[in-house]
Structures are given as C-alpha cells and as structure tokens.
Enzyme design. Sequence first.
Site, PDB file in Angstrom:
ATOM      1  N   GLU A  27       0.826  -1.216   0.000  1.00 37.16           N
ATOM      2  CA  GLU A  27       0.000   0.000   0.000  1.00 37.16           C
ATOM      3  C   GLU A  27       0.863   1.270   0.000  1.00 37.16           C
ATOM      4  O   GLU A  27       0.484   2.281  -0.589  1.00 37.16           O
ATOM      5  CB  GLU A  27      -0.965  -0.018   1.193  1.00 37.16           C
ATOM      6  CG  GLU A  27      -2.056  -1.078   1.014  1.00 37.16           C
ATOM      7  CD  GLU A  27      -2.976  -1.187   2.209  1.00 37.16           C
ATOM      8  OE1 GLU A  27      -4.122  -0.739   2.115  1.00 37.16           O
ATOM      9  OE2 GLU A  27      -2.543  -1.720   3.253  1.00 37.16           O
ATOM     10  N   GLU A  84      -4.499  -9.093   3.746  1.00 35.38           N
ATOM     11  CA  GLU A  84      -5.143  -8.695   5.007  1.00 35.38           C
ATOM     12  C   GLU A  84      -6.381  -9.511   5.364  1.00 35.38           C
ATOM     13  O   GLU A  84      -6.668  -9.739   6.538  1.00 35.38           O
ATOM     14  CB  GLU A  84      -5.522  -7.203   4.970  1.00 35.38           C
ATOM     15  CG  GLU A  84      -4.356  -6.252   5.137  1.00 35.38           C
ATOM     16  CD  GLU A  84      -3.665  -5.908   3.835  1.00 35.38           C
ATOM     17  OE1 GLU A  84      -2.891  -4.952   3.819  1.00 35.38           O
ATOM     18  OE2 GLU A  84      -3.898  -6.596   2.821  1.00 35.38           O
TER      19      GLU A  84
END
Length: 724
Positions: free
Chosen positions: A115, A135
């Site tokens: 990210e 995640e």
Amino acid sequence: MAEPSITMEVGNDGVALITMSNPPVNALARSMFPAMKSKFEEAMRRNDVKAVVLTGKGGRFSGGFDINVFEMIHKTGDTSLLPDVSVDIAVNTMEDAKKPIVAAIEGLALGGGLEMALASHARIAVPKVQLGLPELSLGVIPGFGGTQRLPRLIGLPKAIEMMLFSKTITSEEGEKLGLIDAVVSPNELMKVARKWALDIAERRKPWIRTLHRTDRIGSLAEARSVLKSAREQAKKIAPNTPQQLACIDVIEDGIIHGGYSGVLKEDKVFRELVATDTAKGLVHVFFSQRLISKVPNVTDRGLKPRNVKKVAIIGGGLMGSGIATALILSNIHVVVKEISPEYLQKGIKTIEANLRGLVVKGKLTQDKANKALLILKGSLDYSDFKDADMVIEAAVENVPLKQKIFSEIEKICPAHCILATNTSTIDLNLVGEKTRSMDRIIGAHFFSPAHVMPLLEIVRTEKTSPQVILDLMTVGKIIKKVPVVVGNCTGFAVNRAFFPYVQAAQFLVNLGVDLFRIDRVITNFGLPLGPFQLQDLSGYGVATAVWKEFSASFPDRVLFSPLVDLMRKNGRDGKNNGRGYYIYEKGSRPKPDPSILPIIEESRRIANLMPSGKPIAISDQQILEMVLFPVVNEGCRVVEEGIVVRPSDLNVATVLGMSFPSYRGGLLFWGDLVGPKHVYASLKKWSEQYGDFFKPSKYLEERAAKGIPLSEANSENAASRSKL
C-alpha cells in the site's frame, strides 16, 4: 535486535533515498510512521531535493504492517493504537506530495508495504518480487488505501481476486497488469528508480496519482456486475466471516463516490474489523503457528538437525502412499516395502495417482512429477533399509504386528536411523517394547490424505532423544508440513481432543435429534464435515477400533451407542461400500440416505434415552454446544496433562488436523470466545443430567472460576511439559 528506523540520504542527483528498516521483513512498526512522515516532509522542504525514492533495507521492501499491534488491541480493546496512515501519510504526505515519489521494490511488498508502494507515483521492481494484499486472511481489509488503489491500477476483477483470496503475484505479472511500471535487474534497480523519479519531476514521464484514476474501472454498470458476482462468491467461500463482504462494500463506495470517499470508508471499516472475533481468531492462529517451532529441551539446546536423505516406509496403503508422495515431492529418496507384489504395485499406483492429481489441479508440473517418481523404489524385503536415515511404519493398527516390525528393523537399520510410527492412537511405549532403541522411537502421525493435510503430530515418549525430535521437525518443515510436538497418550493431541465428538453426536441421535440436522449444524459452524459424514469417510471398522482404544484408556467417560454396530449388521460401511448414513455415488455429492431411519429407530429403542419415549426439543445452538463443548473439555485435559507444550499448540493442531475453522482461532480459543464460564456451566448441568461423559475437567473448572482464558499459557503448563 535492531530498532525499527527510517533513514534519508540525498544524492548529488537531487534524489532523496528514504529507506525503511525493521529486519527481517521491514514490517511497518507504529514508531516508523511519524518518522516516515517527518522524512517525506523534510524532502519536500529541501531545495536540494527534486524527487524521492522509497525502498526497504536488506533486499526486502516491506512485509506489511506490524500485526503485533493487532494483538495489543485484542488484549486492551484500544483501537486508538492504530496509526493514522491512510489519509495522513498515504494521501496527504505521499500521493499529494509536491515532489514525485517512486517505490524501488525488492523481495516482497505485502499488505501495508504494498500500500505504501501504491501511494507512490511509480513502482520499479526486480524480478520475482512477491506482491499482495493478504489482510483478509487476518480478518481485516487493506487499511492504507489498498482497496481503492489496486482496482484503479489493475482493474476490478483481478484486484478483487487478489484481495478476497489473499493471492500474491510476482513483479513480472504485476508489470503485465499495470501494477509495476518496470522490472529491472537488482544491479539496475536504484539507478532506474532514481532516473524515473527525476523524469517525473521534469515531466518526461507522467505524474500519476492513482486514487484519481478511473480508466481501469470500466463503466458503473460493468463495475456493479463484477461486484455482484464477487458478493455471491464471497457468500459461498466465507459465509461466517465479515471481512469479504466488507471489502467489496468499501471498493464499491470508492467507485460510486470517488477514491477519497473510499479511503475514508476503508479506514473506518478497517478499524471496526480489527476488533471482531474473526480477526482475534485469525491473528491468534497466525502467532500460535510461529510459536510451535519453539520446543523446550529440544530447540533451545544448540543441536543441529541431521540430514535425512533416504526414508523407508513400511506399508503402501492409503497413509504410506500419501507419506511417500509428500517425501518424494521434496526430493527425499523413498523406498516403500510391502508384503506382496500385488500390494506393492497397488501402493506405487496410488503414489502415481496422487502426483497425477496434483498435475491435473495445476499444483505440480509434469516434469517435477516425473523427477519425483525417479527417487521412489518398491521393495518386498528389508534389503534397502541398510542405509535409511529414517523408517516410517504405516502398517495396520495392531500392537503385536508393530512390535514385530520394530524389533526387525532395529537389527537391520543403521544406528543413527530414526524409527518412526504413523500410528494414530497406539501408545508408543507399547510399540517399542520389544526393542532396545526407545531413544530413537518417535511418532510421525500424518493426517489423511497425508500429501495434502498440513499437520504432522510428532509424538515423543519420555525416552525419545531431543536430536531425533529435532530431525523429524526438520523433515516436517522440508516436506511443507507444520510439525507440532506432542506427548504420548491414546490419541495424542488432536484425536484425543476429538474423541468425544462422534460420541456426543450419537448420544443426541439416541435422544431423538435428527442425524442430518446435527451434521448441518456442524458444517454451518465451519467444520468441513459433520460427525456422521466424517464417520462414513473413515469407515465403521476404524470407528469401532478407535472406540475400543479410548474406552480402555478413559472408561470413566465413554458413551455407548448401538448405532455403529447396527449399521455394520445392515451391511453398511460408509464411503467404503457406498452405503452409510449418506449414499455415495461416483461423480455426485453424498446424499442423506432416508433408508437408515429404521436403523436409527432401533438404536434409539436399545439406548432407551428419550424422556418418556419422545424426542427432546433442542435448538441448533444447543446441538452445537452439546457436540463441541465435550471436545473443548477434552482439549482442556490434553493441556492439563502436558500432552501439548502450550494451549496455543492445540489450537493450531485442531485447525490444521481437523480443519476446525481458523477464523474461530482453534478449539480452545473458540471456547474463550464463547466464554469458559458458559462452557463449564453447560457441561456441569449435562453431567448432572446425563452422567460423567460431560463432567467438566479440573482445568476448565479452575479457569472458569478465576476468569483465565483457556488458551493462555501459564507456569503450570511450563512445569507439565516435562511429561512430554
């Protein structure tokens, strides 16, 4: 250990190199974010800086956000421990920066690490880098803008696939998809990244803020169609967990209301999901699996594992052939011994079929399958055992037979050879009784199918040498199993904990509860098979033999049911002959068999448990608890007796060996989520009503009274490890 740090060096070319350092994978610790923000702000202020390159130290970009923070939140309930990265750093500090930022990626960029790269204005990588947003496998969603930026770079279908399935891709695939701007050699990485950053600054290359892109999303109608099918898929693959649908909702918000709105929603949902039971369970399993490799008096003695090059397997049946498959796939030479040419040929054919199955599923190339078969040999005698480093006995569950085998191989095998048995229930002291090599005797209990199931229970006696345990742990890791060291008792850890499972289910049937309803309740909870379909699969001969073993060892807490004997008398043996509680026909799913109803009625009549001859009224939740609370209770005894090193080992073993839902954290962790007080009170009530089968263990009683979680290790556990 080195402290997490962020450093900055400004080169003569005007490029500031910002480096993340937190070995081994540069996990993003909380302390790194303020430092990162400060370095970026300094770079923006300085007149001698034209552009920035962000990288990771030691050949790895970043393995993602430090999930120790999740564990801290689960202990304290304080979600303010989560740093404000999504808007404060990823949007304001990086993406909207006045000077371009290029990510130079090596090794891996996962989760929060990827990210950070997505928030940069370009991404340059070396070959074979692992890229992914895993995640969801921890019960949350990407929280630093990943749900918004990944679809804008690679398109909606592929981004959803990567997130929903926690799927990683390589940098080469990333370049084709548009995630990576260029793949270059490791020697060229910094040079190319620096030049790329300067080219953006001087407008020779486009300055792209990913959050503002819409060209890869497609029309709103197309996006809605993709999201609709993703939702349907999520409901099928993960009906009991919230993060899949939450992730799709957040992606949709960004498509409808714009990337910035999506980022705000993502941050809110991420913080909510961290506190869920699903996240607690998955994070517990993640950390528990890491702990497994630490075994007192074995891994802390400075011993070095010995090289196991050749393994001899006695028995080429279902288990022996599965174990052989796992070994040859990891380049360990195998000789399989059988008692006749017919059995041997059948065993070799099963191994070939196992490999063929993996090739068909795309999990193995034909070339690797062919190479694996070259290191497999069949034998009808012990002549090939003379240079074996390990023997694994996988014969039928018969004590005299096993004793005979071990006394024979002790004489033939070299003095260093590990003597292992794949028994699932028999006491190892009995197995090795006729030998003088108890220090070399160890249990290597694989779960069926052995080349697929990830758990390897390593069973040690009081005499097994630490070196032998370490060697088998190492072999387990080489063949991609998760080795859990357990103590020696009937059923060891997993089968011992689950021995009340089928008994409780049969007890309910004899109380008048519908058998297929029980299976449905258990599969809805998240186990792949209910107790009756599981018994069909393993066969009733096995069920009878196992019940005898357990009733001999634990006579105070077994429940007799006439059901299995009646099924056998009626010519049924489950999947083995296609007729059990379910009907088994090739090419179709098992179907409930209504013709067993007279057998069930007969069982109920003999058992004579139904109050006034009428079925009991019971809710689905009560069925679930009556079947699984006795399992939790037996798991407590496994911990209490020191059969496992720590409670968390049993949680992992039940997830990997019995497919207990990982999102429930394993057997005892689920008991903690339900509440030890409730488990104890329910069992106490049933024991008064129905007898000692339900009697709460001392461990459960004490923990419920003191408010201590069942999964929490304490000094008493440490003391009991000597029993291992």
